[in-house]
Scaffold this active site. Structure first.
Site, PDB file in Angstrom:
ATOM      1  N   SER A 145      16.558 -46.962  34.685  1.00 34.50           N
ATOM      2  CA  SER A 145      16.686 -48.401  34.493  1.00 34.50           C
ATOM      3  C   SER A 145      18.168 -48.773  34.592  1.00 34.50           C
ATOM      4  O   SER A 145      18.879 -48.273  35.464  1.00 34.50           O
ATOM      5  CB  SER A 145      16.072 -48.807  33.144  1.00 34.50           C
ATOM      6  OG  SER A 145      16.137 -50.205  32.961  1.00 34.50           O
ATOM      7  N   TYR A 159      18.237 -58.675  39.425  1.00 34.39           N
ATOM      8  CA  TYR A 159      18.323 -57.240  39.148  1.00 34.39           C
ATOM      9  C   TYR A 159      17.793 -56.954  37.747  1.00 34.39           C
ATOM     10  O   TYR A 159      17.002 -56.027  37.545  1.00 34.39           O
ATOM     11  CB  TYR A 159      19.771 -56.786  39.298  1.00 34.39           C
ATOM     12  CG  TYR A 159      20.001 -55.309  39.106  1.00 34.39           C
ATOM     13  CD1 TYR A 159      19.517 -54.391  40.031  1.00 34.39           C
ATOM     14  CD2 TYR A 159      20.722 -54.830  38.019  1.00 34.39           C
ATOM     15  CE1 TYR A 159      19.734 -53.023  39.867  1.00 34.39           C
ATOM     16  CE2 TYR A 159      20.952 -53.473  37.847  1.00 34.39           C
ATOM     17  CZ  TYR A 159      20.454 -52.578  38.771  1.00 34.39           C
ATOM     18  OH  TYR A 159      20.674 -51.228  38.603  1.00 34.39           O
ATOM     19  N   LYS A 163      14.467 -54.659  36.443  1.00 38.18           N
ATOM     20  CA  LYS A 163      14.574 -53.571  35.483  1.00 38.18           C
ATOM     21  C   LYS A 163      13.771 -53.873  34.212  1.00 38.18           C
ATOM     22  O   LYS A 163      13.216 -52.954  33.590  1.00 38.18           O
ATOM     23  CB  LYS A 163      16.043 -53.304  35.145  1.00 38.18           C
ATOM     24  CG  LYS A 163      16.857 -52.778  36.328  1.00 38.18           C
ATOM     25  CD  LYS A 163      16.293 -51.461  36.862  1.00 38.18           C
ATOM     26  CE  LYS A 163      17.189 -50.846  37.929  1.00 38.18           C
ATOM     27  NZ  LYS A 163      16.670 -49.551  38.428  1.00 38.18           N
TER      28      LYS A 163
END
Length: 293
Positions: A145, A159, A163
């Site tokens: 992650s 982004y 994650k």
């Protein structure tokens, strides 16, 4: 499910399956596994950079070119790898890239591309390896992650979203895989010199309205960024997979460690301040007519 390749070394140690293995953290993880005497399957979209490792480690390294966003190709690649070495022990979902930009600036194609690699790629690999790991009654899936999963930050929102999705999926995966002896760990790295901000970076077309914020962020990144060599992350990963009781989550780096605690304290403070409102929003009543189970 059994091996169809009688040439593999039955006395060799663990078998790794690592995505995004051609550079950065993935490359460091692959090298660490091989240096430990294990066997490894290195998966990447382009594999030319892995040629030196193939020459050095020979039959202990299998290099496979695959795009993790292609579900059918992923399943074929996993099956090829598992049959080649006879098993899979440690699966590292590391493939990913950073799409940088303010959320308003993202087009649909860019937004979906971020999710396709960082989330769906890991999902497809996890789905493909589970039949092999369940049949073995063992295995360890490591989901790489990011510090970005601790919160949403300006200019890295998509982004972070990818994650966050990865971590939510992985928590459920850990609960579903545990009865079969399969472990899952979410690794949250801080900054490393991996090429994420160069080869692994895409950017939106900037809107003028965000120029002041973008300038402020660039100054903050330049002053506060702490980046380490990927080998340090690889050392931590080796300790993780050697553990008989690996955690669901592992933070890598002092900055991400401190930030995790800061974010958690801030959330707890906010929740406590709004406790009365939160509790007042719940009151058990019988199911309304037509809503019964």
């Amino acid at each position: 499910m059994t091996s169809t390749d009688s040439s593999t070394d039955a006395s060799a140690d663990r078998v790794w399956f690592i995505t995004g293995a051609s550079r950065g953290l993935g490359r460091a993880f692959t090298e660490a596994a091989l240096q430990a005497g294990d066997r490894a399957v290195a998966v990447a979209r382009t594999t030319e950079d892995l040629a030196p490792l193939s020459a050095e480690y020979g039959a202990r390294l299998l290099v496979l070119g695959t795009d993790v966003t292609d579900r059918a190709a992923v399943r074929q690649t996993v099956d090829t790898a598992a049959r080649h070495f006879g098993r899979l022990d440690i699966v590292v979902n590391n493939a990913g890239f950073l799409a940088m930009g303010m959320l308003e600036e993202f087009g649909e194609e860019q937004a979906r591309a971020q999710m396709e690699t960082n989330f769906f790629g890991a999902l497809w690999v996890s789905q493909a390896v589970l039949p092999w790991l369940r049949a073995q009654g063992s295995g360890h899936i490591v989901q790489v992650s990011s510090i970005a999963a601790l919160g949403g930050f300006a200019s890295t929102g998509m982004y972070s979203a990818s994650k966050f999705a990865l971590e939510g999926m992985s928590e459920a995966l850990a609960a579903e895989a545990a009865p079969f002896g399969v472990k899952v760990t979410i690794v949250q790295p801080g900054g490393y010199w991996t090429g994420l901000y160069t080869a692994g970076l895409t950017a939106t077309e900037p809107l003028d309205a965000y120029a002041p914020l973008r300038a402020e962020l660039e100054k903050r990144f330049a002053e506060e960024s702490v980046d380490s060599m990927p080998a340090l992350a690889a050392e931590a990963l080796m300790k993780l997979v050697d553990s008989d009781d690996p955690p669901l989550r592992l933070l890598l780096g002092s900055r991400v460690y401190d930030l995790a605690f800061d974010v958690s304290r801030e959330r707890m403070t906010t929740w406590a301040a709004w406790e009365e409102t939160s509790r007042a929003a719940e009151q058990a009543v019988p199911a309304p007519e037509g809503h019964g189970l």
